[in-house]
Each structure stands twice: as structure tokens, then as C-alpha cells.
Design a protein around this motif. Structure first.
Motif, mmCIF file in Angstrom:
data_model
loop_
_atom_site.group_PDB
_atom_site.id
_atom_site.type_symbol
_atom_site.label_atom_id
_atom_site.label_comp_id
_atom_site.label_asym_id
_atom_site.label_seq_id
_atom_site.Cartn_x
_atom_site.Cartn_y
_atom_site.Cartn_z
ATOM 1 N N ALA A 155 -4.443 13.451 1.707
ATOM 2 C CA ALA A 155 -3.863 12.110 1.681
ATOM 3 C C ALA A 155 -4.466 11.325 0.524
ATOM 4 O O ALA A 155 -5.679 11.294 0.346
ATOM 5 N N ASP A 156 -3.589 10.719 -0.259
ATOM 6 C CA ASP A 156 -3.999 9.841 -1.359
ATOM 7 C C ASP A 156 -3.558 8.430 -0.980
ATOM 8 O O ASP A 156 -2.362 8.146 -0.918
ATOM 9 N N ILE A 157 -4.522 7.558 -0.709
ATOM 10 C CA ILE A 157 -4.232 6.213 -0.216
ATOM 11 C C ILE A 157 -4.492 5.193 -1.322
ATOM 12 O O ILE A 157 -5.529 5.233 -1.989
ATOM 13 N N VAL A 158 -3.540 4.295 -1.512
ATOM 14 C CA VAL A 158 -3.646 3.236 -2.513
ATOM 15 C C VAL A 158 -3.425 1.894 -1.819
ATOM 16 O O VAL A 158 -2.370 1.669 -1.229
ATOM 17 N N VAL A 159 -4.435 1.025 -1.893
ATOM 18 C CA VAL A 159 -4.353 -0.314 -1.300
ATOM 19 C C VAL A 159 -4.636 -1.333 -2.388
ATOM 20 O O VAL A 159 -5.653 -1.215 -3.081
ATOM 21 N N PRO A 160 -3.764 -2.319 -2.604
ATOM 22 C CA PRO A 160 -4.022 -3.327 -3.642
ATOM 23 C C PRO A 160 -5.388 -3.998 -3.418
ATOM 24 O O PRO A 160 -5.710 -4.434 -2.313
ATOM 25 N N SER A 194 0.843 -1.194 0.000
ATOM 26 C CA SER A 194 0.000 0.000 0.000
ATOM 27 C C SER A 194 0.882 1.249 0.000
ATOM 28 O O SER A 194 2.072 1.183 0.306
ATOM 29 N N GLU A 195 0.284 2.372 -0.365
ATOM 30 C CA GLU A 195 0.986 3.651 -0.324
ATOM 31 C C GLU A 195 0.070 4.704 0.268
ATOM 32 O O GLU A 195 -1.131 4.728 -0.010
ATOM 33 N N ILE A 196 0.646 5.574 1.080
ATOM 34 C CA ILE A 196 -0.067 6.719 1.648
ATOM 35 C C ILE A 196 0.736 7.950 1.273
ATOM 36 O O ILE A 196 1.874 8.119 1.720
ATOM 37 N N ARG A 197 0.170 8.796 0.433
ATOM 38 C CA ARG A 197 0.892 9.964 -0.067
ATOM 39 C C ARG A 197 0.276 11.211 0.548
ATOM 40 O O ARG A 197 -0.921 11.471 0.393
ATOM 41 N N LEU A 198 1.090 12.000 1.214
ATOM 42 C CA LEU A 198 0.626 13.173 1.924
ATOM 43 C C LEU A 198 1.041 14.444 1.193
ATOM 44 O O LEU A 198 2.153 14.540 0.687
ATOM 45 N N ASN A 199 0.127 15.407 1.162
ATOM 46 C CA ASN A 199 0.410 16.710 0.589
ATOM 47 C C ASN A 199 0.028 17.762 1.620
ATOM 48 O O ASN A 199 -1.148 17.925 1.943
ATOM 49 N N PHE A 200 1.037 18.485 2.139
ATOM 50 C CA PHE A 200 0.823 19.438 3.218
ATOM 51 C C PHE A 200 0.509 20.824 2.675
ATOM 52 O O PHE A 200 1.132 21.295 1.721
#
Length: 389
Positions: A57-62, A44-50
Motif C-alpha cells: 500500500a502506498d498512502i498519500v495524505v496532503p 488522500s490516496e491509497i494505492r494497493l498492489n496485490f
């Protein structure tokens, strides 16, 4: 700069656990090196933009791993998405230094395939508790990792305009079954840093935006000439040429600034494809005008109208300029000044060349060649952006 926090040393550490940590680090590097929009490994990926007052937060889970771990359906029906959203929100938390929860709002959720296997995508808006800093948070994560201990989630900062991160990815660490919390500490950043970084972002964006610059240059190309009989004829006096250039650049600035402000303060948006196609069309129109006068004397008006379209292309960049009106205005001002600085630099460099070209024996031929090359580039862009090639 990529900073990977060192996992705490445990008394029962074995060579196997060291190997696992090494593999996680290698996988993280591979993920960050990939330019794809979605991850290509089954993590998974959790991408944060402050932004001031807000973290996106853009969350990607297979999708396959999520379905296996939760037993939930993975289709895009309303009921399935509601269950998936509830499960993710229940298995994660965002806290301040005192353990108070941040407010989590789900802006979008969908099962979709962007690159590689399909994933569960969530877009979140996170706001800190009243009185808590907006640049320090503790991320707690149990999504999939509780049921599948080999699974992990990479926590990444995708953007932090006030902190100087834009267009780069900074790895915070990996969330695993054994390490379910990571502290994200971005330090202090005031309006001054936001202004300067927004200015740098605007300058870099216009410098790398070849279609924006080519549109402007094509409009400037015939500025030192006077139109007569449907052709470009005598050279315009230098003072009049400078006045003409100033009006064109100012009109373009007013145009793109107007839609930029509407996008940042009022959420005005258009789908990317027609906007990008409109920019390509503007380059084509200006190239035709550089070859033969189509709208002589009306260049500032055309620059202003097409500037509205160009400004819409900046909308995605300014969408994360913060919640407060003050921070958005400061960022927009810096962003626009960065664009304007590059534009003025381009004019300063090209003005002597344009004046010389207007008085050169073969100036008309050179102008026609440049106009044709610009037109060809515009046609290629237009064809690509309309999906015709």
C-alpha cells in the motif's frame, strides 16, 4: 475497467448529498486521468498492489490537511515521523471477512513534495491473518476524515499481476467521514493466471523498452559480416550467422535473467539513474561496434555483461511478485519467457533483412547510417539520464 461502488441508499438522502456524491465521482475521474506520481487535488490516496501473500500500500495524505486535522508537526524529524506513523496506523485498519486484522508493517514514511503541494507518504506491507485469503480485505479509514468531514481518500488498485492488472489504475471507491469502510474483493487467481499475466507483462515491457531492443538490434546488425583489417568485410555464411545470432540472444537472456532473479529472490538493487545510464551506454557501445568492429567475436560476452545491467532495470517490476519462493519463481519464469518471445520474434523478422543487407551493394552504407542513428539516440538518452540536458 474502473468500478465505482454505488453508495448505499439512505432514507434521508437529499439533493445536496446527491450533488456531493457526483462531485466525488468527478474528482475521482480527474485524479485517475492525471499521470503525475502524486495527486494534484487536496484529497488522500491509497494505492494497493496485490501479490500472492502480500499487499503493498502506498498512502498519500496532503501535508497541510494532516497537520490541520491532527495538530501534529509535519517535519521529517524522527519524533515527528514517529507521531505521524502512530496516528495513521491508529486511524486505519485492514481486516479479513471475520474481522481479524491484517498485519501492517510501515516500510517507509516521509513528508515530501513530488508533484503539487507536499504530502505525507507512507509505504506499507500488508499480510493477511493465517488461513485468510490474500485477495479479500476490508479497508477502514479515519485519517483526516474524522476531523475534516469534507476530506476523502480514494482507494485505488494500482497493480494485481495475478488478477491481470498491471500499469493500470482501478478505482475501488472513496472513503469519507460518512463511509469509512470499503471492501476490496479481487476474486480467485492461481499460479496459472500469475504465470500468463507475468508473461504478458514481460512481453509488453520489452516491446515498449526501445533502449533494450535497440541495444540488441545494434549488436545483431554486424552479425552477418566478418571482421577484417578493422572493418566489416565479407558476408558470413547464413548458417554461421544464425549460430551467431543465437549466441548473442541467449547471452543477453542469461545476463538479464541473472540480475532479475537476484532482484526478485534476494533484493539486489541499484539506484535507477546509474542503471538507466548504463543501458544508454550499452546502446552507444553496440552502435560503435556496428560501425566498426570493436570487439569482433566477443558479441555474446558483451551481450551477457550488458544484459546484467538491463536486468536491473526490471527490478522494480519484479519487486511485487509475492512473498513465497514458488510464486516468485513462477512469475519470474513467465516474465522471462515473455521477454524471450518478443526477442525471438524480433530476430525472426530482422534475420532476412540482415542477410540481405550483408549482400546488398549499398549494405555497408546502410549499416553505417543505422549505426550512426542508433549512436545519436544513445547519446541523447545518456545525456538525459546523467542530467546533462
Amino acid at each position: 475497467m474502473i468500478s465505482i461502488p454505488r453508495p448505499p441508499i439512505r432514507r434521508r438522502a437529499t439533493s445536496g448529498s446527491v450533488t456531493i456524491r457526483t462531485l466525488l465521482t468527478a474528482l475521482a475521474w480527474l485524479c485517475l486521468a492525471s499521470p503525475a506520481a502524486a495527486h494534484l487535488t487536496p484529497n488522500s490516496e491509497i494505492r494497493l498492489n496485490f501479490a500472492p501473500g502480500l499487499v503493498k500500500a502506498d498512502i498519500v495524505v496532503p501535508q497541510a490537511e494532516f497537520g490541520y486535522a491532527t495538530g501534529l508537526p509535519t517535519d521529517n524529524s524522527t519524533a515527528s515521523l514517529a507521531k505521524a506513523q502512530a496516528r495513521v496506523v491508529a486511524d486505519m485498519a485492514v481486516l479479513d471477512a471475520n474481522g481479524k486484522p491484517w498485519r501492517v508493517a510501515v516500510d517507509r514514511i516521509a513528508f515530501e513534495q513530488i508533484a503539487g503541494p507536499p504530502d505525507l507518504h507512507l509505504e506499507l506491507s500488508l499480510t493477511p491473518p493465517p488461513g485468510s485469503p490474500d485477495r479479500s480485505l476490508l479497508w477502514r479509514w479515519h485519517v483526516v476524515t474524522r476531523e475534516a468531514p469534507n476530506h476523502f481518500a480514494l482507494l485505488v488498485v494500482d497493480g494485481d499481476l495475478a488478477g491481470g492488472v498491471s500499469g493500470e489504475r482501478e478505482l475501488i471507491g472513496a472513503l469519507t467521514a460518512g463511509k469509512s469502510e470499503l471492501l476490496v474483493e479481487r476474486g480467485k487467481a492461481g499460479l496459472g493466471a500469475l504465470f500468463l499475466n507475468a508473461m504478458a507483462l514481460g512481453a509488453r515491457h520489452i516491446a515498449e523498452g526501445y533502449d533494450h531492443l535497440l541495444f540488441l538490434l545494434a549488436l545483431l546488425l554486424p552479425a552477418p559480416m566478418l571482421a577484417a583489417g578493422g572493418r566489416w568485410g565479407e558476408a558470413r555464411p547464413p548458417a554461421a550467422t544464425l549460430h551467431k545470432l543465437a549466441w548473442i540472444v541467449t547471452a543477453f537472456t542469461v545476463g538479464h535473467s541473472t540480475t532479475l532473479i537476484l532482484a526478485a529472490l534476494f533484493g539486489v538493487r541499484l539506484p535507477p539513474q546509474p542503471v538507466e545510464a548504463g543501458i544508454a551506454l550499452s546502446v552507444l557501445v553496440s552502435a560503435i561496434h556496428a560501425a566498426r568492429p570493436v570487439f569482433p567475436g566477443k558479441e555474446p560476452l558483451v551481450a551477457g555483461l550488458f544484459g546484467l545491467v538491463h536486468g536491473l532495470a526490471f527490478a522494480t517490476l519484479v519487486s511485487n511478485f509475492g512473498l513465497g519462493t514458488t510464486t516468485r519463481i513462477v512469475a519470474i519464469l513467465g516474465f522471462n519467457l515473455g521477454i524471450e518471445a518478443v526477442q525471438l520474434g524480433v530476430v525472426a523478422v530482422t534475420l532476412p533483412v540482415l542477410l540481405m543487407l550483408a549482400r546488398w551493394r549499398y549494405g555497408n552504407r546502410a549499416r553505417l547510417v543505422l549505426a550512426v542513428l542508433t549512436g545519436i539516440a544513445a547519446l541523447v538518452w545518456l545525456s538525459e539520464r546523467l542530467g546533462l540536458s
